[in-house]
Design a protein around this motif. Sequence first.
Motif, PDB file in Angstrom:
ATOM      1  N   VAL A  39       0.859  -1.180   0.000  1.00  9.14           N
ATOM      2  CA  VAL A  39       0.000   0.000   0.000  1.00  9.14           C
ATOM      3  C   VAL A  39       0.894   1.228   0.000  1.00  9.14           C
ATOM      4  CG1 VAL A  39      -1.773   1.318   1.201  1.00  9.14           C
ATOM      5  CG2 VAL A  39      -1.849  -1.186   1.229  1.00  9.14           C
ATOM      6  N   ALA A  40       0.690   2.117  -0.980  1.00  9.35           N
ATOM      7  CA  ALA A  40       1.436   3.375  -1.065  1.00  9.35           C
ATOM      8  C   ALA A  40       0.452   4.522  -0.913  1.00  9.35           C
ATOM      9  CB  ALA A  40       2.176   3.476  -2.403  1.00  9.35           C
ATOM     10  N   SER A  54       4.470  -2.764   3.488  1.00 12.17           N
ATOM     11  CA  SER A  54       4.715  -4.067   2.857  1.00 12.17           C
ATOM     12  C   SER A  54       4.174  -5.172   3.761  1.00 12.17           C
ATOM     13  CB  SER A  54       6.214  -4.282   2.637  1.00 12.17           C
ATOM     14  OG  SER A  54       6.833  -3.151   2.078  1.00 12.17           O
ATOM     15  N   ARG A  55       3.278  -5.979   3.219  1.00 21.19           N
ATOM     16  CA  ARG A  55       2.723  -7.099   3.980  1.00 21.19           C
ATOM     17  C   ARG A  55       2.733  -8.367   3.132  1.00 21.19           C
ATOM     18  NH1 ARG A  55      -1.534  -3.179   4.588  1.00 21.19           N
ATOM     19  NH2 ARG A  55      -1.334  -2.005   6.537  1.00 21.19           N
ATOM     20  N   ALA A  56       2.604  -9.490   3.816  1.00 23.94           N
ATOM     21  CA  ALA A  56       2.390 -10.775   3.150  1.00 23.94           C
ATOM     22  C   ALA A  56       0.961 -11.208   3.418  1.00 23.94           C
ATOM     23  CB  ALA A  56       3.369 -11.822   3.665  1.00 23.94           C
ATOM     24  N   SER A  57       0.205 -11.488   2.352  1.00 28.13           N
ATOM     25  CA  SER A  57      -1.151 -12.027   2.482  1.00 28.13           C
ATOM     26  C   SER A  57      -1.085 -13.541   2.343  1.00 28.13           C
ATOM     27  CB  SER A  57      -2.070 -11.438   1.410  1.00 28.13           C
ATOM     28  OG  SER A  57      -2.369 -10.094   1.691  1.00 28.13           O
ATOM     29  N   VAL A  96       0.671 -10.492   7.549  1.00 31.93           N
ATOM     30  CA  VAL A  96       1.802 -10.248   8.446  1.00 31.93           C
ATOM     31  C   VAL A  96       2.734  -9.253   7.762  1.00 31.93           C
ATOM     32  CG1 VAL A  96       1.677 -12.522   9.536  1.00 31.93           C
ATOM     33  CG2 VAL A  96       3.091 -12.203   7.496  1.00 31.93           C
ATOM     34  N   PRO A  97       3.467  -8.432   8.523  1.00 33.10           N
ATOM     35  CA  PRO A  97       4.354  -7.446   7.898  1.00 33.10           C
ATOM     36  C   PRO A  97       5.587  -8.103   7.285  1.00 33.10           C
ATOM     37  CG  PRO A  97       4.580  -7.390  10.278  1.00 33.10           C
ATOM     38  CD  PRO A  97       3.447  -8.333   9.987  1.00 33.10           C
ATOM     39  N   LEU A  98       6.021  -7.568   6.131  1.00 35.34           N
ATOM     40  CA  LEU A  98       7.290  -7.982   5.522  1.00 35.34           C
ATOM     41  C   LEU A  98       8.409  -7.016   5.906  1.00 35.34           C
ATOM     42  CD1 LEU A  98       6.410  -9.107   1.873  1.00 35.34           C
ATOM     43  CD2 LEU A  98       7.231 -10.533   3.755  1.00 35.34           C
TER      44      LEU A  98
END
Length: 473
Positions: free
Chosen positions: A190-191, A205-208, A282-284
């Motif tokens: 998401v920017a 930055s996340r991991a789905s 979760v966050p990357l």
Amino acid sequence: MAMACSTSLAGVADGPSMTLYRSDSPSLYASSGGGNADDGYAVIREQRDVILQAGVHDLVLGDLPNHLDAEAMALGFPGGEAKVISQRLLLGQGPNAALTGLTGSTISVLGDNGQPLANGTLLRAGEDGLVVRGSNGTTLIRQYAAVNTEGGHFPTGSSLSLRVDASRSGHADAVLSYPTSGIGWRAAYVATLQPGNACSMQFESRASIANRSGRDWQAINLTLIAGEPNFAKASAPRPMMMRVMAAPAAAEAMPEQSAVGDYRSYTLPAPVDLPDGSISQVPLYAARTMNCERTALYENGGGWMPPQPMINDAFNTDNNTSIISTLGFKAFDSLPAGYLRVLTADRNGVPQFIGEGRINDTPKGSDATITLGTAFDLRGQRARTQFHVDRSGRTMDEAFRITLTNAGQSARTVTVREHPNRWRQWTLTSSSVKPAKQTTDTLDFKVDVPANGNAVLDYAVHYTWTADDQPQS
């Protein structure tokens, strides 16, 4: 494999680990539709507490996912208490799926009025009924109302029936590893564009992680793999909104990144829960502010190069009118493939969605660009103003006029991208705006367009070729 008389049910121990591979399969991330999906790829390693009996006997491990690669399943006994002689996968599918995992356990079968029909070890559950071995022999039960288990637990998903040869009786630790599908991950970015004339954005930055495997995973140690390994077997589990679960790890704890062969891995700092039928995030990387570049792109043609000079006057006469808005930035670290959503604040300060695009696997320091959409207030018009071919002199001249209009309230800079691809040998002979970039098949011009106004770009190219390249008549 025939079932032996002595059979025991293995339970699940704590602390499983999962290596999860990236998948973009729409069936995994769909917000509607039920059931599990045969996409995605994960390798599971878990410890099971099993009850052994000295000698050759059978045991069953339940609570396995619905989609498994039977050829890649492996069970080992680190202490050497037993060895596996043979194994059989019992699929958790069909009307008797809930009973399949009870194979080998002690059950009680009841009739319509609650009367006991049989008590003993379940040998098989099929469409023709239940086969139960009790103290008075083996019974086939075709009609029944309920089944009770001795431990009160119904395993879900598929089960693994094993014949083992044990050196002793009692409890033992077994390590089970297997690949499964119905679960996968992809990056989600998401920017949020920041106010001001310079392009700046807040980048998250996340991991789905999508789980439709048919099994819940609790407190599992998770490693994510970024990259595209090759999967040879078409029948194996494949890598390709329901409720969103919050990450249990502390906000400041980020995954540990490292290299695994030709790929990248992200090991999460704490175990996570992955319920069946969920998408967890979760966050990357920690959120950060980054520089970016907004571009309004007006492009005609493509990079294709003909095998000989194209002297047909109808070639390269594209007249696209749309101007595309793009967002570009430089990767601050290795960015796994995923989707980037871009937001910007409206006049009331409320973040609004303005576009989404896919980012491919991007190494650190590389450029990433996505298309946001078509600019509402900008338009382009392209017209050819000159075309001449001299076959004897083996030359060709072509010129274009590009008119850009801006109906907005602020001045814009539009990047005009042209592809002089009638032949590979060409020179720019004139242009009303100096090119910002020139390659073997591309001309980029940055044209300033005033608010509520227009701007014009004129340019001409000269092509030459040799006698060996002379086009056919």
